[in-house]
Design a protein around this motif. Structure first.
Motif, PDB file in Angstrom:
ATOM      1  N   LEU A   2      45.261 -17.878 -17.522  1.00 32.18           N
ATOM      2  CA  LEU A   2      45.563 -16.471 -17.728  1.00 32.18           C
ATOM      3  C   LEU A   2      46.769 -16.060 -16.887  1.00 32.18           C
ATOM      4  CD1 LEU A   2      41.900 -15.120 -17.542  1.00 32.18           C
ATOM      5  CD2 LEU A   2      43.306 -15.294 -19.592  1.00 32.18           C
ATOM      6  N   ASP A   3      47.596 -15.181 -17.462  1.00 31.31           N
ATOM      7  CA  ASP A   3      48.764 -14.735 -16.707  1.00 31.31           C
ATOM      8  C   ASP A   3      48.332 -13.770 -15.606  1.00 31.31           C
ATOM      9  OD1 ASP A   3      49.277 -11.774 -17.652  1.00 31.31           O
ATOM     10  OD2 ASP A   3      48.828 -12.915 -19.475  1.00 31.31           O
ATOM     11  N   TYR A   4      49.242 -13.541 -14.649  1.00 34.42           N
ATOM     12  CA  TYR A   4      48.921 -12.781 -13.437  1.00 34.42           C
ATOM     13  C   TYR A   4      48.546 -11.336 -13.768  1.00 34.42           C
ATOM     14  CZ  TYR A   4      49.369 -11.986  -8.357  1.00 34.42           C
ATOM     15  OH  TYR A   4      49.136 -11.718  -7.033  1.00 34.42           O
ATOM     16  N   GLU A   5      49.292 -10.701 -14.663  1.00 38.19           N
ATOM     17  CA  GLU A   5      49.002  -9.311 -15.012  1.00 38.19           C
ATOM     18  C   GLU A   5      47.610  -9.167 -15.616  1.00 38.19           C
ATOM     19  OE1 GLU A   5      50.663  -5.771 -17.985  1.00 38.19           O
ATOM     20  OE2 GLU A   5      51.882  -7.539 -17.601  1.00 38.19           O
ATOM     21  N   THR A   6      47.250 -10.078 -16.505  1.00 35.16           N
ATOM     22  CA  THR A   6      45.931 -10.028 -17.131  1.00 35.16           C
ATOM     23  C   THR A   6      44.826 -10.215 -16.102  1.00 35.16           C
ATOM     24  OG1 THR A   6      46.848 -10.902 -19.202  1.00 35.16           O
ATOM     25  CG2 THR A   6      44.459 -11.072 -18.898  1.00 35.16           C
ATOM     26  N   LEU A   7      45.034 -11.146 -15.173  1.00 31.76           N
ATOM     27  CA  LEU A   7      44.039 -11.377 -14.130  1.00 31.76           C
ATOM     28  C   LEU A   7      43.859 -10.151 -13.237  1.00 31.76           C
ATOM     29  CD1 LEU A   7      44.716 -15.058 -13.034  1.00 31.76           C
ATOM     30  CD2 LEU A   7      42.543 -14.133 -13.855  1.00 31.76           C
ATOM     31  N   LYS A   8      44.954  -9.474 -12.925  1.00 35.20           N
ATOM     32  CA  LYS A   8      44.851  -8.255 -12.118  1.00 35.20           C
ATOM     33  C   LYS A   8      43.977  -7.224 -12.816  1.00 35.20           C
ATOM     34  CE  LYS A   8      49.393  -8.694  -9.876  1.00 35.20           C
ATOM     35  NZ  LYS A   8      50.746  -8.096  -9.732  1.00 35.20           N
ATOM     36  N   PHE A   9      44.177  -7.061 -14.120  1.00 36.26           N
ATOM     37  CA  PHE A   9      43.379  -6.102 -14.880  1.00 36.26           C
ATOM     38  C   PHE A   9      41.922  -6.550 -14.974  1.00 36.26           C
ATOM     39  CE2 PHE A   9      41.585  -4.583 -18.916  1.00 36.26           C
ATOM     40  CZ  PHE A   9      41.681  -3.210 -18.708  1.00 36.26           C
ATOM     41  N   ILE A  10      41.709  -7.851 -15.205  1.00 36.74           N
ATOM     42  CA  ILE A  10      40.345  -8.373 -15.309  1.00 36.74           C
ATOM     43  C   ILE A  10      39.579  -8.102 -14.022  1.00 36.74           C
ATOM     44  CG2 ILE A  10      39.012 -10.521 -15.356  1.00 36.74           C
ATOM     45  CD1 ILE A  10      40.970 -11.555 -17.477  1.00 36.74           C
ATOM     46  N   GLY A 242      53.254  -7.962 -13.535  1.00 34.21           N
ATOM     47  CA  GLY A 242      52.955  -9.351 -13.212  1.00 34.21           C
ATOM     48  C   GLY A 242      53.726  -9.884 -12.023  1.00 34.21           C
ATOM     49  N   ALA A 243      54.475  -9.024 -11.333  1.00 36.32           N
ATOM     50  CA  ALA A 243      55.264  -9.463 -10.186  1.00 36.32           C
ATOM     51  C   ALA A 243      54.376  -9.713  -8.979  1.00 36.32           C
ATOM     52  CB  ALA A 243      56.318  -8.413  -9.856  1.00 36.32           C
ATOM     53  N   LEU A 244      54.935 -10.390  -7.967  1.00 37.27           N
ATOM     54  CA  LEU A 244      54.203 -10.596  -6.726  1.00 37.27           C
ATOM     55  C   LEU A 244      53.897  -9.245  -6.078  1.00 37.27           C
ATOM     56  CD1 LEU A 244      56.143 -13.632  -5.200  1.00 37.27           C
ATOM     57  CD2 LEU A 244      53.891 -13.653  -6.288  1.00 37.27           C
ATOM     58  N   THR A 330      47.475  -0.066  -5.663  1.00 36.75           N
ATOM     59  CA  THR A 330      47.143  -0.045  -7.085  1.00 36.75           C
ATOM     60  C   THR A 330      46.633  -1.405  -7.549  1.00 36.75           C
ATOM     61  OG1 THR A 330      49.274  -0.764  -7.987  1.00 36.75           O
ATOM     62  CG2 THR A 330      49.075   1.562  -7.365  1.00 36.75           C
ATOM     63  N   VAL A 331      46.179  -1.419  -8.790  1.00 34.92           N
ATOM     64  CA  VAL A 331      45.712  -2.659  -9.405  1.00 34.92           C
ATOM     65  C   VAL A 331      46.811  -3.713  -9.420  1.00 34.92           C
ATOM     66  CG1 VAL A 331      44.938  -3.665 -11.602  1.00 34.92           C
ATOM     67  CG2 VAL A 331      44.033  -1.451 -10.841  1.00 34.92           C
ATOM     68  N   TRP A 332      48.066  -3.280  -9.511  1.00 37.44           N
ATOM     69  CA  TRP A 332      49.174  -4.214  -9.695  1.00 37.44           C
ATOM     70  C   TRP A 332      49.749  -4.744  -8.389  1.00 37.44           C
ATOM     71  CZ3 TRP A 332      47.824  -4.770 -14.299  1.00 37.44           C
ATOM     72  CH2 TRP A 332      47.640  -3.704 -15.177  1.00 37.44           C
TER      73      TRP A 332
END
Length: 383
Positions: A2-10, A242-244, A330-332
């Motif tokens: 899974l990409d980083y952005e998706t994992l953050k949301f999950i 999806g950034a660090l 934030t989530v991101w």
């Protein structure tokens, strides 16, 4: 992978799920504790009440520990900042929770009425204080917490440790705390109506009839307060999701009505606060017609709606800063590394079904009405 952005949301979804799971399971125990001194008219009544949750409370409390561990691993910056801003509140919750294991395990070991009465009130405090403080914490998150991040991303809290609780107990936060307290008490009342016999079940029914409308009124009041009397937070620029993680790389502004933006962008999201408004009333109605099994389900849905409304309204903010909005977490930008989130995700996929299966099995095996006759026949093993 899974990409980083998706994992953050999950992980935002998973942490929210853990908090809701804690509210539904351990919140039930706390609600029962809050009602204990009032619904139990004599020692046997109180033993019946305690025995409805006695076999389950320690397993239910694991949801709180798991949620805390998930926040530490998935959102380390939030964990660090929250333990600074809410340190005294968390200690108060911890000290209150100390009454639970001792109260459950030792309350009925000595027949002295003074001993038992003292632990009954201890269990009341152990339910009241966490229920109230958790709601107060959510109320303060919606208003913003007075902290900022320095150039090394270290959180600094504005205020002194001694008086850290005072600014947290503001009017809106107290309304949120009362919502939390009433919500858990209603859940406990439906559980007692389901697991006990008359006259105790009738007292629990009467409590549910009163609490349902109170929750709806308080939740509606809080919603109007957020809509018309409170500024929300909005990100106006920042790096890709999806950034660090870098919490200081974004620009945040306060705007009136910003906490309602998601309901304009996604109208179907209104179903979540609708659950929070309707389900407590439906729970009271089901209590009135003596359907506590369905009432327990609607109570859980109402709790999901209320907690979910707070999470949805704040998204993507987890911990906004009132003193430096750009420091808001934030989530991101408050998450762990891609690798950490990935490893944790697969651990959840493997182990969470096992935990849920075992939990359901425990409830099935120990199901049934708790009666005074059963306690009298097993006085040495009952709580």
């Amino acid at each position: 992978m899974l990409d980083y952005e998706t994992l953050k949301f999950i992980w935002w979804v998973l942490v929210g799920t853990l908090l809701i799971g804690f509210a539904i399971t351990d919140g039930m125990d706390m609600g029962v504790g809050v009602l204990l001194p009032f619904l139990g008219k004599n020692d046997m009544d109180r033993r019946v009440i305690i025995n409805t949750v006695g076999p389950h409370w320690d397993g239910n409390q694991v949801w709180l520990i798991t949620a805390g561990g998930a926040i530490f691993a998935a959102w380390p910056a939030v964990y660090a900042a929250s333990f600074s801003g809410f340190y005294m509140a968390m200690l108060l919750v911890l000290f209150a929770l100390f009454f639970r294991p001792v109260g459950f395990d030792y309350r009925s070991k000595i027949e002295d009425p003074r001993w038992r009465n003292a632990w009954d009130w201890g269990l009341f405090v152990a339910g009241l204080v966490p229920a109230l403080i958790f709601g107060v914490a959510f109320g303060n998150l919606l208003q913003g917490v007075p902290f900022h991040l320095d150039d090394m991303l270290r959180p600094h809290y504005q205020g002194t440790l001694l008086f850290a609780l005072v600014p947290l107990l503001n009017p809106f936060a107290l309304v949120a705390g009362l919502i939390s307290l009433a919500m858990l008490a209603l859940h406990g009342a439906t559980w007692l109506q389901l697991r006990t016999e008359r006259p105790l079940s009738e007292r629990a029914r009467a409590a549910a009839l009163r609490l349902g409308p109170v929750i709806t009124l308080l939740f509606a009041l809080a919603g109007l307060w957020v809509a018309f009397g409170m500024d929300g937070y909005q990100i106006v620029s920042g790096p890709p999701h999806g950034a660090l993680p870098d919490p200081l790389a974004k620009e945040v502004v306060l705007r009136h009505g910003a906490w309602l933006a998601i309901y304009h962008q996604i109208p179907k999201a209104m179903a979540v606060p609708a659950l929070g408004l309707a389900m407590p009333l439906l729970t009271a109605l089901l209590a009135a017609v003596r359907l506590p099994g369905l009432g327990f389900i609607t109570s859980a849905l109402g709790m999901t709606g209320i907690i979910g409304t707070a999470g949805l309204s704040m998204f993507p903010f987890i911990m906004p800063s009132s003193t430096d909005p750009n420091s808001s977490l934030t989530v991101w930008d408050a998450t762990s590394s891609h690798l950490t989130l990935t490893v944790m995700f697969w651990a959840v996929v493997i182990f969470l079904p096992c935990v849920l299966t075992y939990t359901v099995w425990c409830y099935v095996r120990m199901w049934g009405k708790v009666t005074a006759q059963a306690i009298a026949a097993n006085s040495h093993t009952a709580y």
